[in-house]
Design a protein around this motif. Structure first.
Motif, short mmCIF file in Angstrom:
data_model
loop_
_atom_site.label_atom_id
_atom_site.label_comp_id
_atom_site.label_asym_id
_atom_site.label_seq_id
_atom_site.Cartn_x
_atom_site.Cartn_y
_atom_site.Cartn_z
N ARG A 147 0.82 -1.21 0.00
CA ARG A 147 0.00 0.00 0.00
C ARG A 147 0.86 1.26 0.00
O ARG A 147 0.53 2.25 -0.66
CB ARG A 147 -0.94 0.02 1.21
CG ARG A 147 -1.96 1.15 1.14
CD ARG A 147 -2.73 1.29 2.44
NE ARG A 147 -3.59 0.15 2.68
CZ ARG A 147 -3.41 -0.73 3.65
NH1 ARG A 147 -2.37 -0.61 4.46
NH2 ARG A 147 -4.23 -1.73 3.83
N SER A 319 -8.25 -1.79 4.97
CA SER A 319 -8.38 -1.17 3.66
C SER A 319 -9.83 -0.87 3.30
O SER A 319 -10.14 0.17 2.73
CB SER A 319 -7.77 -2.10 2.59
OG SER A 319 -6.36 -2.18 2.73
N ASP A 372 -4.68 -2.22 -3.19
CA ASP A 372 -4.08 -3.17 -2.26
C ASP A 372 -4.96 -4.40 -2.15
O ASP A 372 -4.47 -5.55 -2.17
CB ASP A 372 -3.89 -2.50 -0.90
CG ASP A 372 -3.40 -3.47 0.16
OD1 ASP A 372 -2.29 -4.00 0.00
OD2 ASP A 372 -4.14 -3.70 1.14
#
Length: 448
Positions: A147, A319, A372
């Motif tokens: 990320r 995320s 990601d």
């Protein structure tokens, strides 16, 4: 990486993680800088060459249609023949396209240049990011942290667009001051090189540097030798695998739907902001200056959002929650822009600038977390194709959203539609966190 039974330790080729991240960031900056350089003068250059606004729209359509038609085939090609070769071809095509646009004097030459640029855009959609993720995974395994690299590359891309926008607008204006260099350029080149051509020609130079950097820095393991026919034969399978992945994987489908919502937001901004800027300043000319300033500010906010993406993910607890939070900020920005319809003067300008910044800040922060998640769902055999499917979703849904926004009556309603679509994209991430398996669990060749 686990060696085969009876074999020695696995040999990892290519740069280490830190070097790969630095090279990926550099490639991202070099790729998007020419786009920023050409954004400000492009429409004015085409009209200076004698094209009507309708002809300009047709020339831009050549770019969009070419990019959309080649998006999936070129993504599949990258998965088959390698990232570096496809990305270098994208740079060469873009250099040729910008040369034709900078020096072209007839509509068909300019349309050809835009079509070549569309082909270059399609070729570039995914290979650099796929190379970075492949390289990191080769060194640290499929659970490696990516990320941060994605965030820094996103920030570099936005910074390049902002810098290019400023330079692309300032160079022609500087050259056009008085009977100076701009007039000499026109005279010496028999009107082939205009002041508005200079940023585009500078973009050609940057594209050449980009190609050289790609060829020297983006090293990758050798792939099995294949003829062009063999390589092309593998492309349909790669495309089909990418489409199947979006159809059968809930998380990937969510990412694609979010890309469509983002495309609609961008379409609303591109269509509505210039006119609203002109209304706020009182003239088209001053509105264009305000719009350029807002665009540059938006890119800076996008760069900041990308840099903050890892922090946002940590604070949000993952995320998926980071995407929800970030897209919520973008929704608030669209609502703020809609509210400026009932405001005038300094309050309207303040609210507009705040809303514009919020939109790009949120989108910049959401992108690295979305990708990601995406890279943990696919492996190297289908990574570039998956990114191409994501890009195609953004383009196609954005085009449909743009047509809808353009058909609505002026006022807050078009902005409200964009906000509703963006809010819908955000709410897709409001459920329970999905389990994210290693990337190898979902392969690009259809394995599961």
């Amino acid at each position: 990486m686990t060696p085969a039974p009876g074999a020695g330790p696995a040999v990892v080729t290519g740069p280490d993680e830190r070097t790969a991240r630095r090279r990926f960031v550099t490639v991202s900056f070099l790729f998007w800088l020419p786009a920023g350089l050409t954004s400000a003068p492009m429409v004015l250059l085409l009209t200076e060459r004698g094209l009507t606004l309708a002809a300009v729209a047709a020339v831009f359509a050549a770019h969009a249609l070419t990019a959309a038609a080649l998006e999936l085939p070129t993504g599949g090609l990258s998965d088959v023949v390698g990232r570096r070769a496809v990305l270098a071809c994208a740079g060469v095509l873009n250099a040729c396209a910008l040369t034709l646009i900078a020096l072209g004097t007839t509509p068909w030459v300019l349309a050809l240049g835009m079509a070549l640029m569309g082909a270059g855009r399609a070729l570039s959609s995914g290979p650099a990011e796929a190379w970075y993720v492949d390289t990191v995974h080769a060194h640290a395994g499929p659970d490696a942290e990516i990320r941060t690299g994605l965030a820094r590359a996103g920030a570099a891309s936005s910074a390049a667009l902002a810098l290019g926008m400023v330079l692309g607008g300032a160079l022609p204006w500087t050259l056009g001051l008085g009977p100076g260099l701009g007039a000499e350029l026109r005279t010496l080149s028999s009107d082939l090189v205009l002041p508005l051509s200079v940023p585009v020609l500078l973009g050609v130079v940057v594209e050449i540097v980009f190609v050289l950097h790609v060829l020297t820095a983006l090293t990758e393991p050798p792939r099995p030798p294949a003829t062009l026919r063999t390589a092309l034969r593998g492309v349909p399978g790669a495309i089909a695998a990418g489409l199947r992945l979006g159809a059968r994987d809930t998380l990937v489908r969510r990412i694609l739907m979010t890309a469509g919502a983002t495309g609609t937001a961008f379409a609303a901004l591109e269509l509505l902001t210039p006119g609203r800027a002109a209304d706020l300043t009182g003239s088209a000319e001053s509105g264009a200056v305000l719009f350029a300033g807002l665009a540059a500010t938006g890119y800076v906010c996008s760069a900041l959002g990308s840099r903050l993406a890892p922090l946002v993910a940590r604070l949000a607890g993952g995320s998926e929650r980071a995407v929800l939070t970030s897209l919520g900020a973008s929704t608030a920005g669209l609502l703020a822009l809609g509210a400026t319809v009932s405001l005038d003067g300094a309050p309207a300008l303040t609210v507009a600038a705040t809303g514009y910044g919020l939109i790009y800040l949120g989108l910049g922060a959401a992108g690295p977390s979305e990708n990601d998640l995406l890279h943990r769902r696919v492996d190297a055999t289908g990574r570039a194709t998956a990114l191409s499917v994501q890009s195609l979703s953004l383009q196609l849904v954005g085009a449909a959203g743009g047509l809808t926004v353009g058909a609505l009556p002026a006022g807050p309603l078009p902005w409200l539609l964009g906000a509703v679509v963006m809010l819908t994209g955000a709410l897709l991430w409001s459920g329970r966190e999905a389990a994210v398996p290693p990337a190898a669990a979902v392969t690009g060749n259809g394995g599961g």
